[in-house]
Design an enzyme around this catalytic site. Structure first.
Site, PDB file in Angstrom:
ATOM      1  N   ASN A 280       0.866  -1.172   0.000  1.00  0.00           N
ATOM      2  CA  ASN A 280       0.000   0.000   0.000  1.00  0.00           C
ATOM      3  C   ASN A 280       0.906   1.226   0.000  1.00  0.00           C
ATOM      4  OD1 ASN A 280      -1.585   2.239   0.785  1.00  0.00           O
ATOM      5  ND2 ASN A 280      -3.046   0.909   1.842  1.00  0.00           N
ATOM      6  N   CYS A 341      -5.280  11.756 -12.877  1.00  0.00           N
ATOM      7  CA  CYS A 341      -6.055  11.296 -14.034  1.00  0.00           C
ATOM      8  C   CYS A 341      -7.552  11.556 -13.852  1.00  0.00           C
ATOM      9  CB  CYS A 341      -5.795   9.823 -14.315  1.00  0.00           C
ATOM     10  SG  CYS A 341      -6.205   8.711 -12.960  1.00  0.00           S
TER      11      CYS A 341
END
Length: 401
Positions: A280, A341
C-alpha cells in the site's frame, strides 16, 4: 428520421453552444413525440432554433449525447464511416499507431465509445445506450479501414464492463466480438515490451494515455535510483530500467498487477535491475522515509482519487498527502514526476495542491515540464471530460538553499 423534439430551457445548453456534446436532464424544458431510449432526436433551443441531433436516454443524467449539428444529417452508416475514417487518419498523423487509442468517444464525435488497438487486436468499450446499438458496425468499419492500410485485425474483444453502463440502464458485458483468440497480446511501446491481458487487465488492458509521458521519464533515469509508485503493470519502472537506471523499485497494492509487472521485467531482461513488490503506497512511503531512503527519481501515478465533483475536496487531501510523502523521498536535486487522471482535478487545482505539499515539507520545485495525455486521447475544448490527465515533472531542491 425520428421527429421527436427536445427543447432546452431558456439560458441552458451553454456547454453545447460552446462546442460540447452533452445535454443534461435539468437543461431540458420539454420532449415532444414518441421515442425509445437510444433513439436519435432533434434538439431545439428554447426559441425553436434547431441545434442538431443526438441520442436520447431517459435513464441517464446525460439525457442527450449529440451526434451532429446539422439537423438534416442522418445518423447512419455514411456518417459513422466518415467519423471512423477521420479518427484513424488523425492517429496516423499524430502518434505511433502500433498500439494506440483509435476512437476516443466525444473527442472523436462518437460519444460513448472507445476503441483501443493493441497490434492486431481491437478492444471496444461502449458506455452509452445510443452508441451501443452501432458498436459492431463501428468495429467492422474500422477493421475495413485498417485492412486498407495493410493491417489485418485478428480479433476483437469487448470490455463494456464499467460502472458507467449502470447509469445508462444497460448491463455490463465483456467477451469476444467474433471468434475467440488468445487475449494476452505482446506490444512494444517506446522500445519496451509488455504482455497486455485485454480480458482481465484494468480498463481495456493497458494505459495508452501515458505513452509519451513514460518516454519523457527515460531522459531522467540513466544511472539513477528510481521509485515508481502505483506501478500497475510496471510501465514507468520499465521505462526507467530501459533507459539505464541502476536500480528501480515499483510498488502496487494489487498482487495481479505486480505479477504482470514482474513478468514484463523478465520479458525485457530487466529483472535484475527492476524489482516490484506488493504494498500500500500510502503506508509504504512513510516507512521508507523513516529508514532514510532517498531516490534520484520518484514517480507518482495514482488512480483517480475522485470520479465526481462532490468528492473533489477529499481528493485534494489525497493528492496533497501522496505528493508530500513522495517529496520526502526525493534527494536534493532529484526529480519528482506526479500526475492526476481525474478531469475534476483541474490543472490549476492540481498545481495548487502540489505547491501546498512542497511547502509543507520545505521543498522548492523547479518545473521541468508539464504534459497531458497522449495525442491519441485528444482534448476537445468545451468537452471538459476529454481533458483528464495532468502530468508534471519537477526538480526538487531544498527550501533552504
Amino acid at each position: 428520421m425520428n421527429d421527436t423534439v427536445v427543447t432546452l430551457k431558456k439560458g441552458e445548453g451553454r456547454s453545447l453552444k460552446a462546442g460540447g456534446l452533452w445535454i443534461y436532464d435539468n437543461e431540458i424544458d420539454a420532449i415532444e413525440g414518441t421515442f425509445q431510449n437510444g433513439d436519435i432526436v432533434v434538439v431545439h433551443d428554447f426559441d425553436g432554433y434547431v441545434m442538431g441531433r443526438g441520442f436520447i436516454n431517459q435513464n441517464s443524467k446525460i439525457r442527450v449525447r449529440m451526434m451532429t449539428r446539422d439537423p438534416n444529417q442522418k445518423v447512419d452508416n455514411d456518417l459513422l464511416s466518415r467519423r471512423v475514417q477521420a479518427a484513424w487518419n488523425y492517429r496516423k498523423d499524430t502518434v505511433d499507431t502500433s498500439s494506440c487509442r483509435v476512437i476516443f468517444g466525444e473527442a472523436d464525435f462518437l460519444p460513448g465509445i472507445v476503441v483501443d488497438k493493441y497490434e492486431d487486436v481491437l478492444v471496444v468499450e461502449s458506455l452509452a445506450l445510443g452508441i451501443d446499438r452501432w458498436k459492431e458496425l463501428i468495429v467492422e468499419l474500422l477493421k475495413s479501414m485498417l485492412l486498407a492500410d495493410g493491417i489485418k485485425i485478428r480479433g476483437v474483444y469487448e470490455r463494456s464492463d464499467a460502472r458507467e453502463r449502470d447509469k445508462e440502464g444497460i448491463p455490463r458485458i465483456k467477451g469476444f466480438i467474433g471468434e475467440a483468440f488468445d487475449t494476452n497480446i505482446e506490444i512494444i511501446e517506446n522500445g519496451v515490451r509488455y504482455c497486455v491481458d485485454v480480458a482481465n487487465g484494468q480498463k481495456t488492458g493497458f494505459f495508452l494515455d501515458q505513452k509519451y509521458n513514460r518516454l519523457a521519464i527515460q531522459r531522467l533515469c540513466k544511472e539513477k535510483r528510481v521509485l515508481d509508485c502505483f506501478t500497475h503493470m510496471g510501465t514507468f519502472a520499465l521505462n526507467a530500467g530501459f533507459a539505464g537506471a541502476k536500480e528501480v523499485t515499483g510498488l502496487d497494492i494489487s498482487e495481479f498487477a505486480v505479477q504482470q509487472a514482474v513478468n514484463n521485467a523478465k520479458l525485457n531482461g530487466l529483472q535484475d535491475t527492476v524489482q516490484f513488490r506488493c504494498a500500500n503506497v500510502l503506508d509504504e512511503l512513510p516507512r521508507l522515509a523513516a529508514t532514510g531512503a532517498q531516490y534520484d527519481v520518484v514517480i507518482l501515478d495514482p488512480p483517480a482519487f475522485t470520479k465526481s465533483r462532490e468528492a473533489t475536496k477529499n481528493a485534494i487531501k489525497g493528492y496533497r498527502e501522496i505528493n508530500r510523502k513522495g517529496l520526502q523521498l526525493v534527494k536534493d536535486g532529484g526529480y519528482l514526476a506526479t500526475c492526476s487522471c481525474s478531469h475534476f482535478m483541474t490543472q490549476e487545482l492540481f498545481a495548487k495542491t502540489i505547491k501546498e505539499a512542497a511547502k509543507s515539507v520545505h521543498k522548492r520545485l523547479r518545473q521541468v515540464e508539464f504534459r497531458t495525455q497522449a495525442p491519441d486521447h485528444p482534448i476537445l475544448w468545451a468537452a471538459d471530460e476529454s481533458y483528464y490527465l495532468k502530468f508534471y515533472i519537477f526538480q526538487v531542491v531544498s527550501a533552504y538553499l
